[in-house]
Design a protein around this motif. Structure first.
Motif, PDB file in Angstrom:
ATOM      1  N   SER A 193      -0.028 -20.352  29.083  1.00 43.46           N
ATOM      2  CA  SER A 193       0.927 -20.183  30.199  1.00 43.46           C
ATOM      3  C   SER A 193       1.242 -18.716  30.479  1.00 43.46           C
ATOM      4  O   SER A 193       2.322 -18.399  31.001  1.00 43.46           O
ATOM      5  CB  SER A 193       2.232 -20.965  29.933  1.00 43.46           C
ATOM      6  N   ARG A 194       0.298 -17.843  30.153  1.00 42.87           N
ATOM      7  CA  ARG A 194       0.467 -16.412  30.448  1.00 42.87           C
ATOM      8  C   ARG A 194      -0.187 -16.158  31.807  1.00 42.87           C
ATOM      9  O   ARG A 194      -1.237 -15.535  31.935  1.00 42.87           O
ATOM     10  CB  ARG A 194      -0.142 -15.575  29.328  1.00 42.87           C
ATOM     11  N   LEU A 195       0.457 -16.658  32.858  1.00 40.72           N
ATOM     12  CA  LEU A 195      -0.167 -16.741  34.169  1.00 40.72           C
ATOM     13  C   LEU A 195      -0.278 -15.392  34.866  1.00 40.72           C
ATOM     14  O   LEU A 195      -1.250 -15.158  35.602  1.00 40.72           O
ATOM     15  CB  LEU A 195       0.611 -17.727  35.047  1.00 40.72           C
ATOM     16  N   VAL A 196       0.664 -14.507  34.668  1.00 39.91           N
ATOM     17  CA  VAL A 196       0.597 -13.171  35.283  1.00 39.91           C
ATOM     18  C   VAL A 196      -0.594 -12.412  34.717  1.00 39.91           C
ATOM     19  O   VAL A 196      -1.383 -11.793  35.460  1.00 39.91           O
ATOM     20  CB  VAL A 196       1.906 -12.391  35.062  1.00 39.91           C
ATOM     21  N   GLU A 197      -0.747 -12.452  33.396  1.00 37.16           N
ATOM     22  CA  GLU A 197      -1.874 -11.766  32.766  1.00 37.16           C
ATOM     23  C   GLU A 197      -3.202 -12.409  33.168  1.00 37.16           C
ATOM     24  O   GLU A 197      -4.213 -11.723  33.364  1.00 37.16           O
ATOM     25  CB  GLU A 197      -1.727 -11.808  31.245  1.00 37.16           C
ATOM     26  N   SER A 198      -3.194 -13.723  33.320  1.00 37.14           N
ATOM     27  CA  SER A 198      -4.400 -14.422  33.751  1.00 37.14           C
ATOM     28  C   SER A 198      -4.825 -13.966  35.137  1.00 37.14           C
ATOM     29  O   SER A 198      -6.001 -13.666  35.375  1.00 37.14           O
ATOM     30  CB  SER A 198      -4.159 -15.934  33.758  1.00 37.14           C
ATOM     31  N   ARG A 199      -3.882 -13.904  36.053  1.00 34.84           N
ATOM     32  CA  ARG A 199      -4.210 -13.470  37.412  1.00 34.84           C
ATOM     33  C   ARG A 199      -4.693 -12.026  37.424  1.00 34.84           C
ATOM     34  O   ARG A 199      -5.628 -11.678  38.161  1.00 34.84           O
ATOM     35  CB  ARG A 199      -3.000 -13.639  38.342  1.00 34.84           C
ATOM     36  N   ASP A 200      -4.084 -11.183  36.615  1.00 36.93           N
ATOM     37  CA  ASP A 200      -4.501  -9.784  36.544  1.00 36.93           C
ATOM     38  C   ASP A 200      -5.966  -9.678  36.097  1.00 36.93           C
ATOM     39  O   ASP A 200      -6.753  -8.926  36.680  1.00 36.93           O
ATOM     40  CB  ASP A 200      -3.594  -9.026  35.567  1.00 36.93           C
ATOM     41  N   ASP A 201      -6.340 -10.468  35.093  1.00 33.62           N
ATOM     42  CA  ASP A 201      -7.718 -10.424  34.597  1.00 33.62           C
ATOM     43  C   ASP A 201      -8.707 -10.962  35.621  1.00 33.62           C
ATOM     44  O   ASP A 201      -9.795 -10.398  35.807  1.00 33.62           O
ATOM     45  CB  ASP A 201      -7.838 -11.229  33.293  1.00 33.62           C
ATOM     46  N   VAL A 202      -8.354 -12.055  36.282  1.00 29.54           N
ATOM     47  CA  VAL A 202      -9.299 -12.631  37.232  1.00 29.54           C
ATOM     48  C   VAL A 202      -9.453 -11.726  38.450  1.00 29.54           C
ATOM     49  O   VAL A 202     -10.546 -11.621  39.033  1.00 29.54           O
ATOM     50  CB  VAL A 202      -8.885 -14.069  37.627  1.00 29.54           C
ATOM     51  N   GLU A 203      -8.397 -11.032  38.834  1.00 32.78           N
ATOM     52  CA  GLU A 203      -8.505 -10.066  39.943  1.00 32.78           C
ATOM     53  C   GLU A 203      -9.411  -8.895  39.550  1.00 32.78           C
ATOM     54  O   GLU A 203     -10.206  -8.414  40.367  1.00 32.78           O
ATOM     55  CB  GLU A 203      -7.119  -9.558  40.342  1.00 32.78           C
ATOM     56  N   LYS A 204      -9.305  -8.440  38.306  1.00 30.56           N
ATOM     57  CA  LYS A 204     -10.186  -7.368  37.839  1.00 30.56           C
ATOM     58  C   LYS A 204     -11.636  -7.830  37.804  1.00 30.56           C
ATOM     59  O   LYS A 204     -12.548  -7.078  38.148  1.00 30.56           O
ATOM     60  CB  LYS A 204      -9.754  -6.906  36.440  1.00 30.56           C
ATOM     61  N   CYS A 205     -11.840  -9.074  37.375  1.00 30.78           N
ATOM     62  CA  CYS A 205     -13.188  -9.648  37.379  1.00 30.78           C
ATOM     63  C   CYS A 205     -13.749  -9.661  38.796  1.00 30.78           C
ATOM     64  O   CYS A 205     -14.892  -9.241  39.028  1.00 30.78           O
ATOM     65  CB  CYS A 205     -13.160 -11.057  36.798  1.00 30.78           C
ATOM     66  N   LEU A 206     -12.951 -10.110  39.754  1.00 31.08           N
ATOM     67  CA  LEU A 206     -13.404 -10.178  41.143  1.00 31.08           C
ATOM     68  C   LEU A 206     -13.704  -8.800  41.708  1.00 31.08           C
ATOM     69  O   LEU A 206     -14.631  -8.635  42.500  1.00 31.08           O
ATOM     70  CB  LEU A 206     -12.350 -10.879  42.003  1.00 31.08           C
ATOM     71  N   SER A 207     -12.932  -7.801  41.290  1.00 33.86           N
ATOM     72  CA  SER A 207     -13.172  -6.443  41.793  1.00 33.86           C
ATOM     73  C   SER A 207     -14.526  -5.913  41.343  1.00 33.86           C
ATOM     74  O   SER A 207     -15.143  -5.088  42.022  1.00 33.86           O
ATOM     75  CB  SER A 207     -12.059  -5.498  41.333  1.00 33.86           C
TER      76      SER A 207
END
Length: 331
Positions: A193-207
């Protein structure tokens, strides 16, 4: 590049060339079709040349056809002529990853130990820098194994260490590994449930992958699906469906309609439609997901069992308890 193709018929070489071109553009399914046609012409599908076997193994892995991928990787391992220790380590790393994806965990653990032993031998002989990239892949495979078995704490620790190590390099191969590691960590963050960190990582992956999507279609599909999961937690229904639909479009174009990532997306859509009480659409999506998993992974694989249980939940939700009970008994 395929070698020793002289004296072969032009059609064979034409299929090889088409396969190379499609592969370079990220169209893995079309590449596979051309390489397989080349093998059929030469009647060598069951015993391909080692260089072509490596290509077929890699493409099948990207397409989620892990049984076929393992078949070709094992064909490669049988041909030990002129094989360096580094090449053997790369091959074992690939075999370990595919075994884990097939839920053959005991075999994958044994292969992982062989990788670690060989890594030590190479490091002692040539120095640690010689095999740094393979060391990273070994640790990623170890994290994959922990994650597949549900030991998310151990997996997360390994992935944290890898991110710190890999992000220091601007090399394109290391950046590709970083994108894979970030996506894996993002998915595990969701488990905690660490959703903020999850979104940060997936955004970096997409970049990393967004500007060269034809080289990373599988990562793009996985990242968009992870975003959809995060958007669902945040109650962003429009973004959820948009990201799922975009992932399906990319997946079908580059990976084919029967890729296991497509199965994951259909399953997610099935759950959404069930929540919206669009039951016919929900059943269609869940059944299609189940059929893909069954074909690609077999009936004993955890993912196949999971989506089969979703069918049971679907019928229970419709108050068709006899059907639900029958499914639950078989599961």
């Amino acid at each position: 590049m395929i070698q020793n193709t002289n004296l072969l018929e032009p059609n064979f070489q034409e299929f090889l060339k088409n396969g190379e071109n499609f592969l370079s553009e990220g169209y893995f399914l079309k590449a596979l079709e051309n390489y397989e046609r080349a093998l059929e012409l030469e009647k060598k599908k069951e015993n391909p040349p080692s260089d072509l076997a490596k290509i077929l193994a890699t493409i099948n892995k990207k397409l989620g056809r892990f049984k076929e991928s393992l078949f070709y990787f094992e064909k490669c391992s049988q041909n030990k002529a002129n094989e360096s220790r580094i090449e053997k380590l790369r091959l074992l790393n690939n075999i370990c990853e595919v075994q884990a994806k097939l839920a053959r965990y005991d075999e994958a653990n044994k292969t992982l130990e062989s990788c670690k032993e060989l890594l030590i031998t190479i490091g002692n002989e040539f120095g640690a820098e010689k095999c740094q990239f393979e060391r990273i892949k070994i640790q990623r495979n170890e994290a994959l194994l922990y994650g597949e078995k549900g030991d998310y704490k151990e997996a997360l620790q390994l992935l944290d260490d890898l991110v710190d190590l890999v992000k220091q390099s601007n090399d394109i191969a290391f950046q590709r590994e970083l994108a894979k590691i970030l996506l894996s960590r993002s998915q595990i963050y969701i488990k905690f449930s660490r959703l903020v960190e999850s979104r940060d990582d997936v955004e970096k992956c997409l970049s990393i992958v967004r500007n060269c999507m034809n080289s990373y279609p599988l990562l793009m599909v996985g990242a968009l699906h992870t975003l959809a999961i995060l958007d669902r937690f945040a109650g962003r229904e429009i973004e959820v469906e948009n990201n799922l639909q975009r992932a399906i479009e990319i997946g079908k174009e580059y990976l084919g309609e029967d890729h296991i990532e497509i199965a994951r997306l259909y399953k997610h859509f099935g759950i959404i439609y069930l929540d919206k009480r669009e039951l016919n659409q929900s059943l269609k999506m869940i059944e299609t997901s189940y059929e893909i998993y069954l074909d690609k992974l077999g009936e004993e694989h955890p993912l196949t069992i999971s989506v089969y249980n979703n069918l049971g939940e679907f019928y229970a939700d419709k108050a068709e308890y006899a059907k639900a009970e029958e499914i639950m008994k078989r599961a």
